[in-house]
Design a protein around this motif. Sequence first.
Motif, short mmCIF file in Angstrom:
data_model
loop_
_atom_site.label_atom_id
_atom_site.label_comp_id
_atom_site.label_asym_id
_atom_site.label_seq_id
_atom_site.Cartn_x
_atom_site.Cartn_y
_atom_site.Cartn_z
N MET A 151 49.85 -32.54 -34.31
CA MET A 151 51.18 -31.95 -34.12
C MET A 151 51.19 -30.50 -34.57
SD MET A 151 54.19 -34.40 -35.30
CE MET A 151 53.83 -36.09 -35.33
N LEU B 291 49.68 -28.32 -32.06
CA LEU B 291 50.54 -28.04 -30.91
C LEU B 291 51.59 -26.99 -31.26
CD1 LEU B 291 50.98 -31.58 -29.33
CD2 LEU B 291 49.54 -29.68 -28.56
N LEU B 292 52.14 -27.10 -32.47
CA LEU B 292 53.13 -26.12 -32.92
C LEU B 292 52.48 -24.74 -33.01
CD1 LEU B 292 55.94 -25.43 -33.97
CD2 LEU B 292 55.21 -26.10 -36.25
N SER C 234 61.75 -34.65 -31.22
CA SER C 234 61.75 -33.63 -32.26
C SER C 234 61.29 -32.28 -31.69
CB SER C 234 60.89 -34.09 -33.44
OG SER C 234 59.72 -33.36 -33.54
N PHE C 235 60.43 -32.32 -30.68
CA PHE C 235 60.03 -31.10 -30.01
C PHE C 235 61.24 -30.42 -29.36
CE2 PHE C 235 58.16 -28.77 -26.39
CZ PHE C 235 57.18 -28.06 -27.05
N THR D 30 63.67 -29.02 -31.92
CA THR D 30 63.18 -27.74 -32.44
C THR D 30 63.48 -26.59 -31.49
OG1 THR D 30 61.37 -28.97 -33.44
CG2 THR D 30 61.15 -26.59 -33.39
N LEU E 11 52.07 -23.18 -29.70
CA LEU E 11 53.34 -22.66 -29.21
C LEU E 11 53.65 -21.31 -29.84
CD1 LEU E 11 55.73 -23.75 -27.44
CD2 LEU E 11 56.86 -24.24 -29.61
N LEU F 291 60.29 -30.13 -35.78
CA LEU F 291 58.85 -30.42 -35.79
C LEU F 291 58.22 -30.38 -37.18
CD1 LEU F 291 57.11 -28.86 -32.69
CD2 LEU F 291 57.10 -31.24 -33.46
N PHE G 116 58.27 -37.90 -31.07
CA PHE G 116 57.71 -36.55 -31.10
C PHE G 116 58.38 -35.65 -30.07
CE2 PHE G 116 54.69 -33.50 -29.23
CZ PHE G 116 54.52 -32.68 -30.33
N ARG G 117 58.54 -36.23 -28.85
CA ARG G 117 59.16 -35.43 -27.79
C ARG G 117 60.57 -35.03 -28.22
NH1 ARG G 117 59.43 -38.75 -22.96
NH2 ARG G 117 57.28 -39.25 -23.52
#
Lengths: 361, 305
Positions: free
Chosen positions: B268, B271-272, B70-71, B74, B275, B248, B67-68
């Motif tokens: 997820m 979180l997106l 892909s974060f 992105t 942001l 993401l 995940f990190r």
Amino acid sequence: MPEIVFDKVRKSFGAVEVLPPLDLELNDSEFTVLVGPSGCGKSTTLRILAGLETLSGGEIYFDGRPIGGLEPKERDIAMVFQDYALYPHMNIARNMSFALRLAGVSKSEIEEKVTRVAKLLNIDHLLDRKPAELSGGQRQRVAMGRAMVRDAGTFLFDEPLSNLDAKLRAKMRTELAEMRDTIDKNMVYVTHDQVEAMTLGDRIVVMSDGKIQQQGSPEELFKRPVNRFVAGFIGSPTMNFLDGELHTKDGSTWVQGDGYMLPVTGETGQRVSQVATSRNITLGLRPSSIDPDVTAGAPIELHIAVAEYLGAQSVLVTRCGQTEVLAEIASAHRFESGKVRTFGVATDELMIFDRDSGLRL
Amino acid sequence: MQTANVNRLTPYLFLAPAVIVLAVALLYPIGYMIWASFLNWNPSQRIGEAEFVGLRNYMFLLQDGAFRESFFVTIRFAVIVVVLEMCLGVGLAFLLDRKLRGMTVLRTIFILPMMIAPIVVGLMWRYMYHPSVGIFNRTLKSLGLDPVPWLSNGDWAFASIVIADIWQWTPFIFILSLAALQSLPSSAMEAARIDGATGWRLIWHIKLPLMMPVLIVTALLRMIDAFKVLEVILVMTNGGPGLSTEILALRISRTASEFRELGTAAAMSNLLLLLLMLLTLAMFAYTKITEARAARLRARAEKDS
Ligand SMILES: Nc1ncnc2c1ncn2[C@@H]1O[C@H](COP(=O)(O)OP(=O)(O)OP(=O)(O)O)[C@@H](O)[C@H]1O
Ligand SMILES: [Mg+2]
């Protein structure tokens, strides 16, 4: 401080011809005012001179050097715009110094110049503000200041005072008149306000439909207009025009029309006495030539409609026959509306225009 | 008294139905997502049957390397494409801001890519990047050069999706900056010409600063969009090779459909969303601040005069 010559300058926007071939000479260190009704091509003339518009024909010379193809910055000019055109993202100091910074002038010299001009114009306390933080009058000063720090050979003004209120405009007009005498530069000033033109101009150029009607000193234009257009444009309140016929008999000359008959004396009288008799003319009568004292001149009967009080002076709106006639009278005199009264006319100040061509006889 | 009260409330009364409908339509899915992110939920269950796990999904994500990764992919993607697209788009706008014959046609052609469906754009570029029959490698070959592993090498794949995005979205920046450029106050421009600013200096000292408010909003809009990009990359690389292009949105869709972890996918998404909301907030704050500043300055100027 170049001598500027327009040689058959033409300008068209598409099919619309704004300036027919225009010839104009601007002398060294002179304050020239271009004046004329809206849309007559004053701004276009100025913008062509500045290099913001291209020539459609003809050429402009600075001291004999053709400059028609040069960029504005190569013409050594500074310009003040009607809407001031300040740079909104720069503070006042940077607005004023922009040209100098581009020209690579040293920091200390820039600072010295900006401070001096800002003091002169009373805007030295505003230097770190943005244009949006200033009032209209302050912005106007900044626009002036931006031009003045330039030290250019020619200064162009396009109606710089027209966005100010009446009081501020009068004040700035006086300041400009003072500045005119201290700065030894070519200045070209566009306005449609004839009061501005009269107070500021060493020389006034009256335009109409892209053509120059007459140029000369304020006094010349006021006393000896070449035609009806100039006579009507210069002077406030505007000149009265009355249709009539010109007669000469036994050495005396007079005009006669609907509701009046006046002798023509003085220089004009002598001149027009040569012209054929019974000729159709337009009589030009300045409001200031009409006096409430009948003995001050030849009598004329006027039907009083309204008195517009202006302070020391009043403007009487009257009718002579069917024609409206304005008279400028000291306010001490009181008049009743609706009454007919006899006034005295200074007959040596009359002007006679040909009815068809409008030329002054 | 009573009428005054009624008058003050009337506008809200008329607004109420619309506001309620909008609020339900907007908030229901978001509320649903937030609820789902607290569940251990797989697609074969009804939501009521899923086990409540509290913040476990979020805790998991914080420790999850994929995940990190892909974060960061992105963010790297969004920042790089926005910077490049801004430069290109604004540059193009300056280049094409002239009154020449055929300009309208040229401008229309320039904004075509924006109008193509993302899936189609993805397919198109995948064929062009094809290792043997794609136009790029065929061209390289005919020039006697080595083929490039466009989509099969991690770094190249990342570059490839950046290029495709630039191709599709530079036009967006271009039309907005062109509009901004053409509505600049002409008198300030003329004053600058008289002051001696031409060419680069006119652009640098006058035009760009005056366009800045529009450019900032444009960049923020594009940034928000770049964070959500999915289809083009899905079609081109499906996130690979490895995790090199797994942005993401892709990771979320795979978590839901392949790994069947609806709760984690929801976390997820949230979180997106957070942001993006921060970015949007930044944009609104920016416009608010500039507006408030202008209003304050006007007030001060008027008080002075
Ligand atoms: N860019 C342009 N395109 C087409 N016509 C123009 C353009 N600029 C000016 N004109 C026309 O040229 C004529 C003269 O315009 P100009 O601005 O010189 O008048 P002006 O004497 O300055 O008037 P004002 O006192 O209203 O400022 C007008 O009829 C105007 O419509
Ligand atoms: Mg004008």
